[in-house]
Design a protein around this motif. Structure first.
Motif, PDB file in Angstrom:
ATOM      1  N   ALA A  50       0.816  -1.216   0.000  1.00 14.33           N
ATOM      2  CA  ALA A  50       0.000   0.000   0.000  1.00 14.33           C
ATOM      3  C   ALA A  50       0.849   1.266   0.000  1.00 14.33           C
ATOM      4  CB  ALA A  50      -0.931   0.003   1.210  1.00 14.33           C
ATOM      5  N   GLY A  51       2.174   1.122   0.080  1.00 15.22           N
ATOM      6  CA  GLY A  51       3.042   2.293   0.064  1.00 15.22           C
ATOM      7  C   GLY A  51       3.660   2.619   1.398  1.00 15.22           C
ATOM      8  N   ILE A  52       3.466   1.744   2.376  1.00 13.61           N
ATOM      9  CA  ILE A  52       4.036   1.948   3.713  1.00 13.61           C
ATOM     10  C   ILE A  52       5.498   1.504   3.699  1.00 13.61           C
ATOM     11  CG2 ILE A  52       3.911   1.122   6.103  1.00 13.61           C
ATOM     12  CD1 ILE A  52       0.815   0.997   5.659  1.00 13.61           C
ATOM     13  N   ASP A  53       6.363   2.279   4.354  1.00 17.62           N
ATOM     14  CA  ASP A  53       7.801   2.010   4.302  1.00 17.62           C
ATOM     15  C   ASP A  53       8.248   0.923   5.275  1.00 17.62           C
ATOM     16  OD1 ASP A  53       9.080   4.389   2.569  1.00 17.62           O
ATOM     17  OD2 ASP A  53       7.374   5.136   3.707  1.00 17.62           O
ATOM     18  N   GLU A  54       7.693   0.938   6.482  1.00 19.73           N
ATOM     19  CA  GLU A  54       8.075  -0.048   7.500  1.00 19.73           C
ATOM     20  C   GLU A  54       6.846  -0.506   8.265  1.00 19.73           C
ATOM     21  OE1 GLU A  54      10.627  -1.706   8.067  1.00 19.73           O
ATOM     22  OE2 GLU A  54      12.232  -0.693   6.978  1.00 19.73           O
ATOM     23  N   TYR A  55       6.960  -1.685   8.866  1.00 17.75           N
ATOM     24  CA  TYR A  55       5.825  -2.311   9.550  1.00 17.75           C
ATOM     25  C   TYR A  55       6.279  -2.785  10.926  1.00 17.75           C
ATOM     26  CZ  TYR A  55       2.704  -6.317  10.557  1.00 17.75           C
ATOM     27  OH  TYR A  55       1.861  -7.224  11.138  1.00 17.75           O
ATOM     28  N   ILE A  56       5.575  -2.359  11.969  1.00 22.03           N
ATOM     29  CA  ILE A  56       5.853  -2.809  13.332  1.00 22.03           C
ATOM     30  C   ILE A  56       4.556  -3.386  13.894  1.00 22.03           C
ATOM     31  CG2 ILE A  56       6.498  -2.123  15.679  1.00 22.03           C
ATOM     32  CD1 ILE A  56       8.179   0.090  14.508  1.00 22.03           C
ATOM     33  N   SER A  57       4.608  -4.648  14.298  1.00 21.09           N
ATOM     34  CA  SER A  57       3.401  -5.266  14.855  1.00 21.09           C
ATOM     35  C   SER A  57       3.377  -5.094  16.367  1.00 21.09           C
ATOM     36  CB  SER A  57       3.340  -6.752  14.481  1.00 21.09           C
ATOM     37  OG  SER A  57       4.426  -7.453  15.053  1.00 21.09           O
ATOM     38  N   LYS A  58       2.195  -4.879  16.905  1.00 26.04           N
ATOM     39  CA  LYS A  58       2.015  -4.769  18.346  1.00 26.04           C
ATOM     40  C   LYS A  58       1.965  -6.173  18.935  1.00 26.04           C
ATOM     41  CE  LYS A  58      -0.788  -0.568  17.865  1.00 26.04           C
ATOM     42  NZ  LYS A  58      -2.126   0.024  18.057  1.00 26.04           N
ATOM     43  N   PRO A  59       2.500  -6.364  20.127  1.00 26.46           N
ATOM     44  CA  PRO A  59       3.201  -5.384  20.962  1.00 26.46           C
ATOM     45  C   PRO A  59       4.658  -5.218  20.531  1.00 26.46           C
ATOM     46  CG  PRO A  59       3.028  -7.457  22.131  1.00 26.46           C
ATOM     47  CD  PRO A  59       2.297  -7.652  20.824  1.00 26.46           C
ATOM     48  N   TYR A  60       5.185  -4.021  20.742  1.00 28.54           N
ATOM     49  CA  TYR A  60       6.561  -3.732  20.372  1.00 28.54           C
ATOM     50  C   TYR A  60       7.247  -3.002  21.522  1.00 28.54           C
ATOM     51  CZ  TYR A  60       4.763   0.976  19.634  1.00 28.54           C
ATOM     52  OH  TYR A  60       4.163   2.193  19.818  1.00 28.54           O
ATOM     53  N   GLN A  61       8.556  -3.023  21.519  1.00 26.92           N
ATOM     54  CA  GLN A  61       9.333  -2.299  22.518  1.00 26.92           C
ATOM     55  C   GLN A  61       9.579  -0.874  22.031  1.00 26.92           C
ATOM     56  OE1 GLN A  61      10.152  -3.309  25.503  1.00 26.92           O
ATOM     57  NE2 GLN A  61       9.459  -5.430  25.264  1.00 26.92           N
ATOM     58  N   PRO A  62       9.545   0.133  22.922  1.00 21.57           N
ATOM     59  CA  PRO A  62       9.800   1.518  22.502  1.00 21.57           C
ATOM     60  C   PRO A  62      11.107   1.677  21.739  1.00 21.57           C
ATOM     61  CG  PRO A  62       8.991   1.468  24.755  1.00 21.57           C
ATOM     62  CD  PRO A  62       9.220   0.043  24.356  1.00 21.57           C
ATOM     63  N   ALA A  63      12.138   0.943  22.159  1.00 20.34           N
ATOM     64  CA  ALA A  63      13.437   1.045  21.484  1.00 20.34           C
ATOM     65  C   ALA A  63      13.338   0.635  20.018  1.00 20.34           C
ATOM     66  CB  ALA A  63      14.464   0.171  22.203  1.00 20.34           C
ATOM     67  N   GLN A  64      12.464  -0.346  19.713  1.00 21.34           N
ATOM     68  CA  GLN A  64      12.278  -0.780  18.331  1.00 21.34           C
ATOM     69  C   GLN A  64      11.669   0.332  17.487  1.00 21.34           C
ATOM     70  OE1 GLN A  64       9.414  -3.938  17.859  1.00 21.34           O
ATOM     71  NE2 GLN A  64       9.781  -4.150  15.661  1.00 21.34           N
ATOM     72  N   LEU A  65      10.662   1.008  18.035  1.00 19.67           N
ATOM     73  CA  LEU A  65      10.019   2.109  17.317  1.00 19.67           C
ATOM     74  C   LEU A  65      11.007   3.249  17.081  1.00 19.67           C
ATOM     75  CD1 LEU A  65       7.623   3.636  16.124  1.00 19.67           C
ATOM     76  CD2 LEU A  65       6.978   4.302  18.458  1.00 19.67           C
ATOM     77  N   ILE A  66      11.738   3.620  18.112  1.00 20.05           N
ATOM     78  CA  ILE A  66      12.686   4.736  17.998  1.00 20.05           C
ATOM     79  C   ILE A  66      13.775   4.417  16.981  1.00 20.05           C
ATOM     80  CG2 ILE A  66      14.431   6.062  19.259  1.00 20.05           C
ATOM     81  CD1 ILE A  66      12.605   5.666  21.768  1.00 20.05           C
ATOM     82  N   ALA A  67      14.277   3.183  17.002  1.00 24.42           N
ATOM     83  CA  ALA A  67      15.322   2.778  16.053  1.00 24.42           C
ATOM     84  C   ALA A  67      14.798   2.817  14.616  1.00 24.42           C
ATOM     85  CB  ALA A  67      15.819   1.378  16.384  1.00 24.42           C
ATOM     86  N   THR A  68      13.546   2.400  14.411  1.00 21.89           N
ATOM     87  CA  THR A  68      12.964   2.406  13.077  1.00 21.89           C
ATOM     88  C   THR A  68      12.762   3.834  12.575  1.00 21.89           C
ATOM     89  OG1 THR A  68      11.788   0.331  13.582  1.00 21.89           O
ATOM     90  CG2 THR A  68      11.019   1.579  11.683  1.00 21.89           C
ATOM     91  N   ILE A  69      12.323   4.726  13.459  1.00 24.51           N
ATOM     92  CA  ILE A  69      12.155   6.136  13.070  1.00 24.51           C
ATOM     93  C   ILE A  69      13.498   6.726  12.670  1.00 24.51           C
ATOM     94  CG2 ILE A  69      11.568   8.446  13.936  1.00 24.51           C
ATOM     95  CD1 ILE A  69       9.452   7.142  15.715  1.00 24.51           C
TER      96      ILE A  69
END
Length: 447
Positions: free
Chosen positions: A423-442
């Protein structure tokens, strides 16, 4: 006219709905209680009321233990009845998908809040209790992930929508999915390169189920010593409209990977043949080798979607790197609790973060303001995340702009990741996730 097995499947599901829903509601209630006490404990900590905060942590931890027990009970009671329902209908997948989604939402909030609490200056006793809380939550995460993986292997496959996906990225994601098992006894090594040359159109679920079935077959024949599995992919030859991709799977002991007589790798064999592919096995003294060849259709360059994970977006590559503290983020999430917890996690780290409750509202904000990155939920009212991502990419078409989009979603069933990327999304994070994973992906998308 509906087939008899469809009506039979619906009837069996209906007869169990009351018990299943009752247990599911209990799990949801305990999750809300645990979340409430955790939020209150954070509030009390801001006023330096450590005693009250510690008491609330204890109550919250007790609630998580109860959630874990109820979740295990719910999963055990649901597995056998689902197996008896005729497999030609999508009832099994719908029920498991719904349960997975509903339990992942509160689980995600528990994971994020416990992470915030661990860094809030708790006393030793409170921290010990919170570590028990975290362990219980992680057990729940493992249970739900295993349910997702098992459903991917056991549920019958019906031909799905053809989408754009990257073959190598899909294989790697399948390995990551299998490694979520609590006691995986496989050491899988995947040798890959040249992501850009493995873009194709098709149904990625078929490829995932082939590999998941082979992994499961290998592990069933394993010992206490982990089995090493080496996987390589190569382009074998060009064909009309596409190319044949070969996969070599080698184990470090004698395994029967696909065998018609014993039934080993039965699903993998069926799906390979269904895909007009073929396979062969090489005997060895202390190893086993399975060679698989499958035709894949070329990616249609006219498709309006961003490159899959692993490939490079030319506009994004030209964008100058941006520090996290300088970026402006749009969070698109309809659940207010999820919004608040994500804001608690990111607000201290970024320059600005705005919120939108659905896709239509997000489109309006993008037209009014400039954002460096979008965090996007998938299941939303008015306009869902997939449609929203497609609309954003249509708006960017022909312009020198590309806003990175990260899907943060409780949709974590097999194929959901590829649908997001298509659909054009660059990255995918499934819940539940760790905050560090989100920050690293950003940070990775902004670099």
């Amino acid at each position: 006219m509906e087939p008899d097995n469809y009506n039979g499947g619906k009837s069996e599901i209906s007869s169990r709905d009351e018990t299943f829903d009752r247990k599911k509601n209990i799990v949801g209630t305990y999750a809300i209680i645990a979340l409430t006490f955790l939020v209150l404990s954070l509030i009390f900590l801001t006023f330096n009321l450590r005693l009250l905060s510690g008491i609330l942590v204890i109550v919250g931890a007790s609630s998580v233990v109860l959630i874990t027990r109820k979740t295990d009970s719910l999963l055990k009671s649901s597995k056998e009845p689902f197996a008896e329902i005729p497999s030609s209908v999508g009832v099994k997948e719908d029920v498991i998908s719904e349960f997975s989604h509903k339990i992942r939402e509160p689980l995600n909030n528990l994971v994020l809040l416990t992470d915030l609490l661990m860094d809030s200056g708790l006393q030793k006793r409170q921290k010990d209790l919170l570590e028990t809380f975290v362990a219980s939550t992680n057990n729940m995460v493992t249970t739900v992930n295993e349910l997702t993986m098992q459903s991917a292997i056991s549920l019958p496959h019906a031909p799905g929508k053809n989408i754009r996906y990257n073959i190598l990225s899909t294989v790697q994601n399948t390995i990551d999915l299998y490694n979520l098992k609590a006691k995986s006894n496989l050491d899988i090594v995947f040798t890959r390169r040249d992501y850009d040359e493995y873009e194709c159109n098709g149904d990625p679920i078929i490829l995932k189920q082939i590999f998941l079935d082979i992994f499961s077959t290998i592990e069933e024949q394993g010992t206490e010593i982990p089995t090493r599995v080496n996987i390589t992919a190569r382009k074998e030859k060009e064909i009309e409209g596409g190319r044949i991709i070969g996969f070599r799977i080698q184990t470090d002991r004698n395994n029967i990977l696909i065998d018609q007589e014993t039934g080993a790798g039965k699903l993998a064999s069926k799906l390979i043949m269904m895909s007009r592919g073929y396979f062969s096995q090489e005997p060895g003294e202390n190893c086993s080798v399975l060679n698989i060849s499958i035709p894949f259709a070329y990616f249609n360059a006219g498709t309006k979607s961003s490159p899959s994970a692993g490939s490079t977006n030319p506009v994004a590559a030209q964008r100058p790197a941006l520090d996290l503290s300088e970026c402006s983020i749009l969070l698109v999430e309809d659940n207010l609790i999820n919004q608040k917890i994500t804001l608690l996690t990111l607000k201290p780290l970024v320059k600005n973060i705005d919120t939108a409750s659905n896709g239509r509202e997000a489109i309006e904000k993008i037209m009014e303001s400039r954002y460096d990155l979008i965090l996007l939920d998938i299941q939303m009212p008015v306009m869902d995340g997939l449609v929203t991502a497609e609309k954003i990419r249509e708006m960017e078409h022909g312009k020198e702009s590309h806003i990175p989009i990260i899907a943060i979603t409780a949709d974590a069933m097999i194929g959901d990741r590829e649908r997001c990327l298509s659909a054009g999304i660059d990255e995918y994070i499934s819940k539940p996730y760790q905050p560090a994973q989100l920050i690293a992906t950003i940070k990775e998308l902004l670099s």
